[in-house]
Design a protein around this motif. Structure first.
Motif, short mmCIF file in Angstrom:
data_model
loop_
_atom_site.label_atom_id
_atom_site.label_comp_id
_atom_site.label_asym_id
_atom_site.label_seq_id
_atom_site.Cartn_x
_atom_site.Cartn_y
_atom_site.Cartn_z
N VAL A 198 0.85 -1.19 0.00
CA VAL A 198 0.00 0.00 0.00
C VAL A 198 0.89 1.24 0.00
O VAL A 198 1.85 1.31 0.77
CB VAL A 198 -0.89 0.04 1.27
CG1 VAL A 198 -1.93 1.14 1.14
CG2 VAL A 198 -1.59 -1.30 1.48
N LEU B 131 -12.27 -11.62 -4.15
CA LEU B 131 -11.88 -10.23 -4.43
C LEU B 131 -13.01 -9.51 -5.14
O LEU B 131 -13.39 -8.40 -4.79
CB LEU B 131 -10.60 -10.19 -5.29
CG LEU B 131 -10.04 -8.80 -5.54
CD1 LEU B 131 -9.66 -8.12 -4.23
CD2 LEU B 131 -8.82 -8.85 -6.44
N GLU C 25 -15.66 -8.90 -2.71
CA GLU C 25 -15.12 -7.84 -1.84
C GLU C 25 -15.35 -6.47 -2.48
O GLU C 25 -15.84 -5.55 -1.86
CB GLU C 25 -13.63 -8.11 -1.69
CG GLU C 25 -12.86 -7.10 -0.91
CD GLU C 25 -13.00 -7.35 0.58
OE1 GLU C 25 -13.14 -8.51 0.96
OE2 GLU C 25 -12.97 -6.38 1.32
N PHE D 240 -11.01 -4.91 5.04
CA PHE D 240 -12.11 -5.83 4.72
C PHE D 240 -11.58 -7.04 3.99
O PHE D 240 -12.25 -7.63 3.17
CB PHE D 240 -13.15 -5.08 3.87
CG PHE D 240 -13.96 -4.14 4.70
CD1 PHE D 240 -13.43 -2.92 5.09
CD2 PHE D 240 -15.22 -4.50 5.13
CE1 PHE D 240 -14.16 -2.05 5.89
CE2 PHE D 240 -15.95 -3.62 5.92
CZ PHE D 240 -15.44 -2.41 6.30
C1 AK6 Z 1 -11.70 -0.48 2.36
O1 AK6 Z 1 -10.42 -1.00 2.68
C2 AK6 Z 1 -10.04 -2.16 2.04
C3 AK6 Z 1 -10.80 -2.84 1.07
C4 AK6 Z 1 -10.29 -4.01 0.47
C5 AK6 Z 1 -9.05 -4.48 0.88
C6 AK6 Z 1 -8.45 -5.70 0.30
O2 AK6 Z 1 -7.25 -5.80 0.28
N1 AK6 Z 1 -9.29 -6.66 -0.13
C7 AK6 Z 1 -8.87 -7.87 -0.67
C8 AK6 Z 1 -7.59 -8.04 -1.21
C9 AK6 Z 1 -7.24 -9.28 -1.75
C10 AK6 Z 1 -8.14 -10.34 -1.73
C11 AK6 Z 1 -9.41 -10.15 -1.17
C12 AK6 Z 1 -9.76 -8.93 -0.64
C13 AK6 Z 1 -8.30 -3.83 1.85
C14 AK6 Z 1 -8.79 -2.67 2.42
N2 AK6 Z 1 -8.10 -1.96 3.43
C15 AK6 Z 1 -6.76 -2.16 3.71
O3 AK6 Z 1 -6.00 -2.81 3.07
C16 AK6 Z 1 -6.24 -1.47 4.95
C17 AK6 Z 1 -6.04 -0.02 4.72
S1 AK6 Z 1 -4.92 0.26 3.42
C18 AK6 Z 1 -5.21 1.94 3.17
C19 AK6 Z 1 -4.67 2.89 4.20
C20 AK6 Z 1 -5.29 4.12 4.36
N3 AK6 Z 1 -4.87 5.02 5.24
C21 AK6 Z 1 -3.78 4.75 6.00
N4 AK6 Z 1 -3.14 5.52 6.95
C22 AK6 Z 1 -2.09 4.81 7.45
C23 AK6 Z 1 -2.02 3.58 6.83
C24 AK6 Z 1 -3.10 3.52 5.89
C25 AK6 Z 1 -3.55 2.55 4.98
#
Ligand code: AK6
Length: 273
Positions: free
Chosen positions: A28, A59, A62, A156
């Motif tokens: 990220v 995904l 999701e 999520f």
């Molecule tokens: C709505 O959110 C999400 C939605 C989907 C997915 C996801 O990866 N889905 C998935 C992936 C692969 C297979 C199946 C499903 C992840 C997130 N959220 C994050 O990953 C955490 C915050 S990352 C952003 C962010 C913002 N603001 C910050 N400030 C400091 C750090 C930071 C980090």
């Protein structure tokens, strides 16, 4: 309803900034959308990882869940795009970072702060349950704070549309209720239990069933082996709320609506954030 026509994003629309962390499926970064100068978080997921773990459907589901969720305490997924080897998620950027760091820095939170975060979480979960989404993986690492200190449920990676009762395990045991550590069928009330765990952790600085080994944590969860240390001094109302949530029988846990009407929340939560 769609405010703007669906824009096809691509990497050239963004200037990539510092890395924000590594997840299981990718990295990220902070990024700035060049035209609007808007700061976002860009999450890169490698396609070969998706193939390897066979989670296309997860995904896709999701993304359907995410784009339909609009709530002030839920991190936004603005959109996504892909190139040959990667999928890019355009996510809201929470400027004040992980709630986890604030908790570790301060040791524990004030009753007003804790009640405000619990109220925000409860509102976000009530919204998710209306959309038939159980989050199931709510822990401080997945909670972020925006520039105004407003709580955002962020991760999520494991949220599911709850058609039937779910049986899959996920994450550390500390936040899981008995029915999940026993790998029994579970439902929405999982999140009510987790709110009790988080409320305790916000007020005391560590989760209530923490133990040296996973098996000891398992035993403490199954027994609901809960005790309140004498320091920091915590109000009786706060303890009452925790005791009404950390109940073995999931049908007896305080409902999300009743949490918002609890005296401790009414007295301490700041309704403006
Ligand atoms: C709505 O959110 C999400 C939605 C989907 C997915 C996801 O990866 N889905 C998935 C992936 C692969 C297979 C199946 C499903 C992840 C997130 N959220 C994050 O990953 C955490 C915050 S990352 C952003 C962010 C913002 N603001 C910050 N400030 C400091 C750090 C930071 C980090």
């Amino acid at each position: 309803q769609r405010e703007t026509p669906k824009k096809q994003w691509s990497l050239k629309d963004f200037e990539i900034g510092k890395p924000l962390g590594k997840g299981k499926f990718g990295r990220v970064y902070v990024a700035r959308e060049l035209k609007s100068k808007y700061i976002v978080a860009l999450k890169l997921i490698f396609k070969e990882q998706i193939e390897k773990y066979k989670i296309h459907h997860q995904l896709r589901r999701e993304m359907e869940i995410q784009t339909s969720l609009r709530h002030p305490n839920i991190l936004r997924l603005y959109g996504w795009f892909h190139d040959d080897e990667r999928i890019f998620l355009i996510l809201e950027y929470a400027h004040r970072g992980e709630l986890y760091r604030l908790l570790r820095k301060n040791g524990h939170l004030s009753e007003k702060q804790a009640a405000t975060y619990i109220a925000s979480l409860t509102n976000a979960l009530a919204y998710c349950h209306e959309k038939h989404v159980i989050h199931r993986d709510i822990k401080p690492e997945n909670l972020l704070l925006d520039h105004e200190g407003r709580l955002k449920i962020a991760d999520f990676g494991w949220s599911v549309q709850s058609r039937s009762k779910r049986h899959t395990m996920c994450g550390t045991l500390d936040y899981l209720p008995p029915e999940m550590v026993e790998n029994k069928a579970h439902d929405y009330a999982v999140d009510n239990w987790t709110l009790g765990i988080l409320c305790y952790e916000f007020l005391y600085g560590s989760p209530p069933f923490e133990a040296e080994t996973q098996s000891d944590t398992f035993k403490r969860i199954m027994k609901v082996d809960l005790s309140f240390p004498s320091t920091p001094p915590i109000s009786e109302e706060a303890k009452n709320l925790i005791l009404r949530l950390l109940v073995r029988d999931s049908s007896q846990r305080l409902s999300l609506q009743k949490i918002l009407e609890h005296p401790w929340i009414i007295k301490n939560a700041d309704p403006t954030v």
